[in-house]
Scaffold this motif. Structure first.
Motif, PDB file in Angstrom:
ATOM      1  N   GLN A 142     108.763  57.742  39.826  1.00 57.18           N
ATOM      2  CA  GLN A 142     108.366  56.675  40.753  1.00 57.18           C
ATOM      3  C   GLN A 142     109.448  56.416  41.792  1.00 57.18           C
ATOM      4  OE1 GLN A 142     107.671  54.120  37.227  1.00 57.18           O
ATOM      5  NE2 GLN A 142     105.952  53.311  38.403  1.00 57.18           N
ATOM      6  N   ALA A 143     110.704  56.376  41.340  1.00 56.48           N
ATOM      7  CA  ALA A 143     111.805  56.117  42.257  1.00 56.48           C
ATOM      8  C   ALA A 143     111.928  57.229  43.295  1.00 56.48           C
ATOM      9  CB  ALA A 143     113.107  55.964  41.481  1.00 56.48           C
ATOM     10  N   LEU A 144     111.691  58.467  42.888  1.00 54.46           N
ATOM     11  CA  LEU A 144     111.772  59.594  43.826  1.00 54.46           C
ATOM     12  C   LEU A 144     110.702  59.509  44.901  1.00 54.46           C
ATOM     13  CD1 LEU A 144     112.966  62.495  44.464  1.00 54.46           C
ATOM     14  CD2 LEU A 144     110.982  63.348  43.188  1.00 54.46           C
ATOM     15  N   THR A 145     109.448  59.314  44.483  1.00 54.44           N
ATOM     16  CA  THR A 145     108.375  59.275  45.478  1.00 54.44           C
ATOM     17  C   THR A 145     108.513  58.055  46.388  1.00 54.44           C
ATOM     18  OG1 THR A 145     106.928  58.232  43.824  1.00 54.44           O
ATOM     19  CG2 THR A 145     106.754  60.616  44.108  1.00 54.44           C
ATOM     20  N   ALA A 146     109.011  56.949  45.841  1.00 47.66           N
ATOM     21  CA  ALA A 146     109.242  55.773  46.683  1.00 47.66           C
ATOM     22  C   ALA A 146     110.352  56.029  47.701  1.00 47.66           C
ATOM     23  CB  ALA A 146     109.595  54.572  45.816  1.00 47.66           C
ATOM     24  N   ALA A 147     111.429  56.688  47.255  1.00 47.68           N
ATOM     25  CA  ALA A 147     112.552  56.954  48.152  1.00 47.68           C
ATOM     26  C   ALA A 147     112.135  57.854  49.311  1.00 47.68           C
ATOM     27  CB  ALA A 147     113.696  57.593  47.371  1.00 47.68           C
ATOM     28  N   HIS A 148     111.226  58.794  49.041  1.00 48.39           N
ATOM     29  CA  HIS A 148     110.757  59.701  50.095  1.00 48.39           C
ATOM     30  C   HIS A 148     109.501  59.184  50.796  1.00 48.39           C
ATOM     31  CE1 HIS A 148     113.425  63.184  49.703  1.00 48.39           C
ATOM     32  NE2 HIS A 148     113.370  63.036  48.390  1.00 48.39           N
ATOM     33  N   ALA A 149     108.939  58.072  50.280  1.00 46.03           N
ATOM     34  CA  ALA A 149     107.706  57.497  50.836  1.00 46.03           C
ATOM     35  C   ALA A 149     106.591  58.542  50.889  1.00 46.03           C
ATOM     36  CB  ALA A 149     107.958  56.910  52.225  1.00 46.03           C
ATOM     37  N   VAL A 150     106.361  59.199  49.747  1.00 45.62           N
ATOM     38  CA  VAL A 150     105.288  60.183  49.635  1.00 45.62           C
ATOM     39  C   VAL A 150     104.466  59.873  48.394  1.00 45.62           C
ATOM     40  CG1 VAL A 150     106.534  62.024  50.827  1.00 45.62           C
ATOM     41  CG2 VAL A 150     106.760  61.806  48.345  1.00 45.62           C
ATOM     42  N   PRO A 151     103.164  60.196  48.417  1.00 47.50           N
ATOM     43  CA  PRO A 151     102.361  60.029  47.202  1.00 47.50           C
ATOM     44  C   PRO A 151     102.679  61.138  46.208  1.00 47.50           C
ATOM     45  CG  PRO A 151     101.029  60.989  48.942  1.00 47.50           C
ATOM     46  CD  PRO A 151     102.368  60.662  49.562  1.00 47.50           C
ATOM     47  N   LEU A 152     102.516  60.829  44.935  1.00 50.89           N
ATOM     48  CA  LEU A 152     102.780  61.825  43.904  1.00 50.89           C
ATOM     49  C   LEU A 152     101.737  62.935  43.937  1.00 50.89           C
ATOM     50  CD1 LEU A 152     104.278  62.817  41.379  1.00 50.89           C
ATOM     51  CD2 LEU A 152     102.867  61.242  40.029  1.00 50.89           C
ATOM     52  N   ASN A 153     100.490  62.572  44.111  1.00 48.42           N
ATOM     53  CA  ASN A 153      99.408  63.551  44.043  1.00 48.42           C
ATOM     54  C   ASN A 153      98.753  63.748  45.402  1.00 48.42           C
ATOM     55  OD1 ASN A 153      98.327  60.759  43.494  1.00 48.42           O
ATOM     56  ND2 ASN A 153      96.398  61.861  43.796  1.00 48.42           N
ATOM     57  N   ASP A 154      98.138  64.900  45.586  1.00 53.54           N
ATOM     58  CA  ASP A 154      97.283  65.118  46.741  1.00 53.54           C
ATOM     59  C   ASP A 154      95.936  64.468  46.452  1.00 53.54           C
ATOM     60  OD1 ASP A 154      96.595  65.968  49.227  1.00 53.54           O
ATOM     61  OD2 ASP A 154      96.888  68.110  48.840  1.00 53.54           O
ATOM     62  N   LEU A 155      95.104  64.361  47.450  1.00 55.26           N
ATOM     63  CA  LEU A 155      93.859  63.611  47.320  1.00 55.26           C
ATOM     64  C   LEU A 155      92.972  64.202  46.220  1.00 55.26           C
ATOM     65  CD1 LEU A 155      92.266  61.263  48.571  1.00 55.26           C
ATOM     66  CD2 LEU A 155      91.188  62.915  50.104  1.00 55.26           C
ATOM     67  N   GLY A 156      92.738  63.417  45.173  1.00 54.33           N
ATOM     68  CA  GLY A 156      91.868  63.837  44.080  1.00 54.33           C
ATOM     69  C   GLY A 156      92.369  65.030  43.295  1.00 54.33           C
TER      70      GLY A 156
END
Length: 248
Positions: A142-156
């Motif tokens: 969670q901290a990584l994706t927040a730091a880069h401001a990216v979603p963890l998964n692609d759409l669906g």
């Protein structure tokens, strides 16, 4: 491993280095403890113990603390055998550090106890079995994706969470376009064909020394490997994580 009958063991996720990651539930659980156990991983990783002490100072300064030395993990008989023996030794260290009548004992767990953390497995070795309460925390993912401001998964689309060891030994996981990699001590991304792959990498995520990089793997990979080696030499330890995305 013998513990005290009737003991409550509280496993509190504390996030990845930012004291602001501590939830209100975690603060309440920490204040309710009779003892907080702090792992001592030696001088090279003293700042990990210092962060736990700082959290206790800020939230529950009147709760007594105990320390236990974290035993060295050996891999002479293979990785899994070494980890099992290490967990046995850690359970013994916990038991030795818990005084009679401790009541409610808290352990502050980096990230969250559910994601690539063995605290629950170690706790299962204690006898008699304590009553276990888990307070979830912010994970490194969670901290990584927040730091880069990216979603963890692609759409669906699905995401696979794996380790550097498995990525190195088995390659890109089948059926996933995005792969989150933890516990990678040797930059396993270098074993992949970088064509069409993007990486988001972070080290010491959530701490004041946080390091981030991202971009096409062919370009960012060598930068990350160099920066990682320099940071480990400078601090004596490193914890990092990365997310890989492969073009469809």
């Amino acid at each position: 491993m013998r513990t005290r009958r009737g003991m409550d063991l509280i496993l509190i996720g504390i996030g990845t280095g930012d004291p602001g990651h501590l939830t209100r539930a975690a603060e309440s659980a920490l204040r309710s403890a009779d003892l907080v156990l702090i792992p001592d991983k030696g001088a090279d990783k003293a700042d990990l113990a210092a962060l736990r002490d700082a959290i206790c100072d800020a939230v529950a300064s009147d709760v007594p603390r105990g320390r236990f030395a974290v035993p060295e993990r050996r891999a002479d008989d293979g990785y899994l055998t070494g980890v099992e023996a290490w967990h046995d030794a850690l359970a013994a260290a916990w038991s030795a550090a818990i005084p009679p009548g401790a009541g409610r004992v808290a352990l502050l767990v980096w990230g969250d106890p559910s994601l690539y953390d063995s605290t629950l497995r170690i706790a299962a070795r204690l006898r008699p079995a304590p009553r276990i309460t888990v307070i979830p925390g912010i994970t490194a993912l969670q901290a990584l994706t927040a730091a880069h401001a990216v979603p963890l998964n692609d759409l669906g689309a699905p995401v696979t969470i794996t380790t550097g060891r498995r990525l190195r030994d088995h390659g890109w996981p089948r059926g996933a376009d995005r792969v989150a990699v933890m516990l990678d001590g040797d930059c396993a991304f270098r074993t992949l064909d970088p064509a069409g792959v993007t990486i988001w990498w972070g080290a010491y995520v959530g701490m004041d020394r946080q390091m981030l990089d991202h971009g096409p793997l062919a370009e960012a990979g060598p930068r990350i490997a160099e920066a990682r080696a320099a940071a480990r030499a400078r601090h004596g330890w490193i914890m990092d994580i990365y997310l890989l995305a492969r073009a469809a």
